[in-house]
Design a protein around this motif. Structure first.
Motif, PDB file in Angstrom:
ATOM      1  N   VAL A  88       0.844  -1.195   0.000  1.00 26.83           N
ATOM      2  CA  VAL A  88       0.000   0.000   0.000  1.00 26.83           C
ATOM      3  C   VAL A  88       0.877   1.242   0.000  1.00 26.83           C
ATOM      4  O   VAL A  88       1.739   1.403   0.875  1.00 26.83           O
ATOM      5  CB  VAL A  88      -0.930   0.018   1.234  1.00 26.83           C
ATOM      6  CG1 VAL A  88      -1.770   1.292   1.237  1.00 26.83           C
ATOM      7  CG2 VAL A  88      -1.825  -1.216   1.241  1.00 26.83           C
ATOM      8  N   ASP A  89       0.688   2.097  -1.004  1.00 28.41           N
ATOM      9  CA  ASP A  89       1.303   3.425  -0.979  1.00 28.41           C
ATOM     10  C   ASP A  89       0.490   4.241   0.016  1.00 28.41           C
ATOM     11  O   ASP A  89      -0.682   4.533  -0.227  1.00 28.41           O
ATOM     12  CB  ASP A  89       1.256   4.054  -2.375  1.00 28.41           C
ATOM     13  CG  ASP A  89       1.922   5.430  -2.418  1.00 28.41           C
ATOM     14  OD1 ASP A  89       2.242   5.977  -1.354  1.00 28.41           O
ATOM     15  OD2 ASP A  89       2.113   5.959  -3.534  1.00 28.41           O
ATOM     16  N   VAL A  92      -1.661   9.963  -0.070  1.00 31.35           N
ATOM     17  CA  VAL A  92      -2.485  10.602  -1.099  1.00 31.35           C
ATOM     18  C   VAL A  92      -2.207  12.100  -1.005  1.00 31.35           C
ATOM     19  O   VAL A  92      -2.339  12.699   0.065  1.00 31.35           O
ATOM     20  CB  VAL A  92      -3.985  10.328  -0.883  1.00 31.35           C
ATOM     21  CG1 VAL A  92      -4.814  11.059  -1.933  1.00 31.35           C
ATOM     22  CG2 VAL A  92      -4.267   8.832  -0.925  1.00 31.35           C
ATOM     23  N   VAL A 113      -8.309   0.729   2.631  1.00 33.44           N
ATOM     24  CA  VAL A 113      -7.483   1.649   1.844  1.00 33.44           C
ATOM     25  C   VAL A 113      -8.134   1.897   0.490  1.00 33.44           C
ATOM     26  O   VAL A 113      -8.854   1.043  -0.041  1.00 33.44           O
ATOM     27  CB  VAL A 113      -6.053   1.103   1.638  1.00 33.44           C
ATOM     28  CG1 VAL A 113      -5.349   0.884   2.965  1.00 33.44           C
ATOM     29  CG2 VAL A 113      -6.075  -0.186   0.840  1.00 33.44           C
ATOM     30  N   THR A 116      -6.856   2.947  -5.345  1.00 35.66           N
ATOM     31  CA  THR A 116      -5.853   3.674  -6.116  1.00 35.66           C
ATOM     32  C   THR A 116      -4.473   3.630  -5.481  1.00 35.66           C
ATOM     33  O   THR A 116      -3.479   3.996  -6.119  1.00 35.66           O
ATOM     34  CB  THR A 116      -6.267   5.141  -6.279  1.00 35.66           C
ATOM     35  OG1 THR A 116      -6.544   5.690  -4.979  1.00 35.66           O
ATOM     36  CG2 THR A 116      -7.506   5.271  -7.149  1.00 35.66           C
ATOM     37  N   GLN A 117      -4.385   3.192  -4.215  1.00 39.06           N
ATOM     38  CA  GLN A 117      -3.095   3.170  -3.516  1.00 39.06           C
ATOM     39  C   GLN A 117      -2.435   1.801  -3.523  1.00 39.06           C
ATOM     40  O   GLN A 117      -1.394   1.606  -2.900  1.00 39.06           O
ATOM     41  CB  GLN A 117      -3.284   3.634  -2.069  1.00 39.06           C
ATOM     42  CG  GLN A 117      -3.837   5.041  -1.925  1.00 39.06           C
ATOM     43  CD  GLN A 117      -3.072   6.057  -2.745  1.00 39.06           C
ATOM     44  OE1 GLN A 117      -3.562   6.571  -3.744  1.00 39.06           O
ATOM     45  NE2 GLN A 117      -1.845   6.326  -2.348  1.00 39.06           N
ATOM     46  N   ARG A 291       5.044   7.505  -6.499  1.00 33.15           N
ATOM     47  CA  ARG A 291       4.699   6.106  -6.786  1.00 33.15           C
ATOM     48  C   ARG A 291       5.787   5.403  -7.596  1.00 33.15           C
ATOM     49  O   ARG A 291       6.111   4.233  -7.356  1.00 33.15           O
ATOM     50  CB  ARG A 291       3.363   6.054  -7.524  1.00 33.15           C
ATOM     51  CG  ARG A 291       2.820   4.650  -7.799  1.00 33.15           C
ATOM     52  CD  ARG A 291       2.383   3.949  -6.529  1.00 33.15           C
ATOM     53  NE  ARG A 291       1.378   4.683  -5.812  1.00 33.15           N
ATOM     54  CZ  ARG A 291       0.059   4.633  -6.070  1.00 33.15           C
ATOM     55  NH1 ARG A 291      -0.397   3.876  -7.041  1.00 33.15           N
ATOM     56  NH2 ARG A 291      -0.788   5.334  -5.344  1.00 33.15           N
TER      57      ARG A 291
END
Length: 339
Positions: A88-89, A92, A113, A116-117, A291
């Motif tokens: 998981v990034d 945001v 989450v 998009t992450q 990213r």
């Protein structure tokens, strides 16, 4: 679910283990992650204590960096399935959201989450390795490679890189990246034991700053910088600031680079501008990661070129002990909590 929760800012005693905390459910555009590993960072300590200008909603589950598998998929989520392994990034940018600070993080059995992450996690990369990456390794990679221009193909042979604070999460990544560049890697740490572990990661020369002034030790090894171009080092990583800042500037050779991504020992040091213009130095700042930096790091781990050292592992119930190890700086590399 089981979770570690804080209700207010303060010390480690504010972290409370909850055996029956509400399990999150996946709404539109989100997934639920079964947490495989959560890596602690000093930023978690800042969240715990409170930071000027940052409002942390209470109660909250901390834990910025985590990896695991998808346990539930919300409406409108495509391209993912239950069981997929993911990193998981946690960040945001717009609007700003940080896992474990503005929304619940990874110090729990499950975490919600945004889809998009998610970053696909190769089978050959463990949850521990992946969880060590975003905050510490993402920051180091962006600072040294994306911003600093350090090559990772061995072409920096003959160059010298000095890393201050080398035994922590950011530092251990910097050491490995500098070694991949082909440069001679010089490190500073607080004990001979840590220096030995840094040598195992690729450091060529170590300075115990508890026993010797680091600038004296560095100059003894590489010589004092001269306007002729002799002496000094080509690149210094300094995210401590404070009274190490001017010493670092005075240790760079002509055309050298000073890289920074933090100021753990003080953010307002004096700067002697004469050295900057006389030696044509470059001072570069770096803030966090993007990213693409995480994708690049995963590729390096998958190839075996990078391996985040994990010094301590704790079950979720012992999270307070994990934070104590982090706070006391007794760990080498990363501290992992495994729900």
């Amino acid at each position: 679910m089981k979770a570690q929760v804080i209700q207010s800012h303060g010390g480690i005693e504010q972290i409370t283990f909850e055996a029956n905390w509400p399990t999150p459910t996946a709404d539109a555009g989100h997934v639920i992650i079964k947490v495989g590993a959560c890596s602690l960072n000093y930023h978690d300590l800042f969240t715990l204590r409170g930071m000027p200008g940052i409002t942390v909603p209470m109660p909250i589950i901390m834990g910025i960096d985590m990896a695991g598998s998808i346990a539930e998929i919300g409406p409108d989520v495509e391209g993912w399935k239950v069981g997929d392994r993911v990193l998981v990034d946690p960040l945001v940018l717009n609007p700003y959201q940080l896992l474990g600070e503005t929304v619940n993080g990874g110090l729990a059995e499950y975490c919600k989450v945004p889809v998009t992450q998610l970053i696909p996690l190769p089978d050959s990369v463990s949850y521990e390795q992946a969880a060590a990456l975003p905050v510490a390794y993402g920051t180091a990679y962006r600072m040294m490679v994306t911003r600093g221009g350090l090559p990772l193909d061995g072409s920096a042979k003959g160059k010298k890189v000095f890393v201050l604070g080398a035994s922590g999460g950011v530092g251990t990544c910097c050491v490995q990246l500098a070694k991949l560049s082909g440069a001679e890697v010089i490190v500073a740490a607080s004990s001979d034991d840590k220096l030995e572990k840094l040598r195992e990661l690729g450091a060529d020369h170590g300075i115990n700053y508890k026993e010797q002034d680091f600038i004296k030790g560095l100059h003894e090894h590489v010589g004092k910088p001269r306007i002729s171009g002799t002496g000094g080092v080509d690149m210094i990583v300094n995210f401590t600031g404070g009274d190490t800042w001017v010493s670092s500037i005075k240790s760079l050779k002509k055309g050298g680079k000073l890289l920074t991504c933090g100021a753990t020992a003080g953010f307002d040091p004096k700067t002697d501008l004469r050295y900057i213009w006389t030696f044509e130095l470059t001072v570069l700042g770096s803030n966090g990661w993007m990213r693409e930096d995480l994708h690049a790091l995963l590729a390096l781990v998958e190839k075996g070129d990078l391996n985040p050292p994990v010094d301590m592992r704790y079950p979720l119930e012992d999270t307070a002990q994990a934070f104590a190890a982090l706070e006391n700086r007794s760990a080498f590399g990363k501290v992992i909590v495994q729900p």
